[in-house]
Write a protein that holds these residues in place. Structure first.
Motif, short mmCIF file in Angstrom:
data_model
loop_
_atom_site.label_atom_id
_atom_site.label_comp_id
_atom_site.label_asym_id
_atom_site.label_seq_id
_atom_site.Cartn_x
_atom_site.Cartn_y
_atom_site.Cartn_z
N LYS A 114 -35.20 -14.36 20.64
CA LYS A 114 -36.26 -15.09 21.33
C LYS A 114 -35.83 -16.50 21.76
N VAL A 115 -34.83 -17.06 21.07
CA VAL A 115 -34.38 -18.43 21.40
C VAL A 115 -32.95 -18.41 21.96
N ARG A 116 -32.58 -17.26 22.48
CA ARG A 116 -31.19 -17.04 22.88
C ARG A 116 -30.68 -18.01 23.93
N SER A 117 -31.56 -18.46 24.82
CA SER A 117 -31.12 -19.38 25.86
C SER A 117 -31.02 -20.81 25.35
N LYS A 118 -31.44 -21.05 24.09
CA LYS A 118 -31.45 -22.40 23.54
C LYS A 118 -30.43 -22.61 22.43
N VAL A 119 -30.20 -21.60 21.60
CA VAL A 119 -29.29 -21.76 20.46
C VAL A 119 -28.52 -20.46 20.23
N SER A 120 -27.23 -20.57 19.96
CA SER A 120 -26.38 -19.41 19.68
C SER A 120 -26.25 -19.26 18.17
N VAL A 121 -26.41 -18.03 17.68
CA VAL A 121 -26.51 -17.81 16.23
C VAL A 121 -25.32 -17.02 15.70
N MET A 122 -24.77 -17.49 14.59
CA MET A 122 -23.72 -16.76 13.86
C MET A 122 -24.21 -16.53 12.44
N TYR A 123 -23.61 -15.56 11.76
CA TYR A 123 -24.02 -15.28 10.38
C TYR A 123 -22.83 -14.87 9.55
N SER A 124 -23.00 -14.95 8.22
CA SER A 124 -21.93 -14.57 7.31
C SER A 124 -22.51 -14.12 5.98
N ASP A 125 -21.74 -13.27 5.27
CA ASP A 125 -22.14 -12.88 3.92
C ASP A 125 -21.32 -13.66 2.89
N LYS A 126 -20.70 -14.75 3.35
CA LYS A 126 -19.93 -15.64 2.48
C LYS A 126 -20.51 -17.05 2.56
N GLN A 138 -38.97 -22.29 13.96
CA GLN A 138 -38.06 -23.10 13.17
C GLN A 138 -36.72 -23.28 13.90
N LEU A 139 -36.21 -22.18 14.46
CA LEU A 139 -34.94 -22.24 15.18
C LEU A 139 -35.08 -23.09 16.44
N PHE A 140 -36.16 -22.85 17.19
CA PHE A 140 -36.38 -23.59 18.43
C PHE A 140 -36.57 -25.07 18.14
N GLY A 141 -37.28 -25.37 17.07
CA GLY A 141 -37.54 -26.77 16.71
C GLY A 141 -36.27 -27.56 16.46
N GLN A 142 -35.22 -26.88 15.97
CA GLN A 142 -33.96 -27.57 15.70
C GLN A 142 -33.30 -28.07 16.98
N THR A 143 -33.60 -27.43 18.10
CA THR A 143 -32.95 -27.80 19.37
C THR A 143 -33.62 -28.99 20.04
N LEU A 144 -34.79 -29.40 19.53
CA LEU A 144 -35.53 -30.49 20.15
C LEU A 144 -35.19 -31.82 19.49
N PRO A 145 -35.14 -32.89 20.25
CA PRO A 145 -34.94 -34.21 19.66
C PRO A 145 -36.17 -34.62 18.85
N ALA A 146 -36.01 -35.61 17.99
CA ALA A 146 -37.13 -36.05 17.14
C ALA A 146 -38.29 -36.57 17.99
#
Length: 200
Positions: free
Chosen positions: A114-126, A162-170
C-alpha cells in the motif's frame, strides 16, 4: 522518463474499451486512473499527478519486489543506498518455521504494497543493524535512522499508517498537495497558527 527500466505503459480510453473498463472498474472522469499490473500480484491503484517527476517516483516503487529479503548488514546498507526511503523489518527465524508463513510477515507485505511508491521494504530472519525481532528500522537519505516496534497482531491499516508516517517530516508546510496526501491516509493533523502581531 524511465528508459532504462522494464515497464510497459498502456493507455486506455474508458469510453471505447468497455470490457477493460468493467474489468478494472474504471469510470469516465476528468482524472486519470492508473493501474499497475504485475505478474502474480493484484492490480494496484496509483494516484495520477500532473508532475512527471512525481509520477516517475511513484512508478519506481513498483520496479522492485514488494519486500526484499536481506541476510547481512552489508545487504541492508546496499538496499538503503538505492532507495530514498527504506525500511528493514526483522522477524524471529527458526529451523522449523518460515518467516514468510507468519501472520506478522503477511501483514507487513500487504502494508508494504500500500505504501510502495513511498518506501521500499526489506526483511530478515536475522538480527541486523542492531535490530531485534519485530523491530522496524527506517532509513532515509539525509535523515537520522529511526526504529520502532511492530506490535503482535497489528492490523494492515494500522501498520500502513505507521509505515507511511515514517516518510513524512515532523512538520509539513500547509499547502494543498501535502494536505491532501495526509488526508487521504487518515493521519491526524494539527494546525498551528502564528499569533496575530496586533495581539502580542
Amino acid at each position: 522518463m524511465m528508459t532504462d527500466e522494464k515497464a510497459l505503459f498502456v493507455r486506455m480510453d474508458a469510453r471505447e474499451d468497455k470490457e477493460a473498463r468493467k474489468m478494472f472498474n474504471v469510470s469516465c472522469s476528468t482524472e486519470c486512473n492508473i493501474k499497475v499490473l504485475e505478474k502474480g500480484e493484484d492490480p494496484q491503484d496509483v494516484e495520477g499527478t500532473a508532475l512527471e517527476d512525481d509520477l516517475v517516483e511513484k512508478f519506481q516503487g513498483f520496479l522492485t519486489p514488494i519486500v526484499t529479503k536481506v541476510s547481512s548488514d552489508k545487504e541492508v546498507d546496499e538496499f538503503a543506498s538505492k532507495h530514498p526511503s527504506a525500511l528493514l523489518a526483522v522477524f524471529k527465524g527458526g529451523m522449523m518455521s518460515k518467516v514468510e508463513n507468519s501472520d506478522e510477515f503477511k501483514t507487513l507485505k500487504e502494508a508494504a504494497g500500500k505504501v510502495r511508491s513511498k518506501v521500499s521494504v526489506m526483511y530478515s530472519d536475522k538480527e541486523l543493524k542492531g535490530a531485534k525481532a519485530l523491530t522496524l528500522k527506517y532509513f532515509s537519505k539525509g535523515s537520522d535512522t529511526r526504529e520502532f516496534q511492530m506490535e503482535k497482531g497489528v492490523g494492515v491499516e494500522a501498520l500502513t499508517l505507521q509505515l507511511f508516517g515514517q516518510t513524512l517530516p515532523a512538520f509539513i508546510k500547509y499547502e494543498w498537495r501535502k494536505r491532501e496526501l495526509v488526508k487521504d491516509h487518515a493521519l491526524p493533523v494539527v494546525h498551528v497558527f502564528s499569533q496575530d502581531k496586533a495581539h502580542e
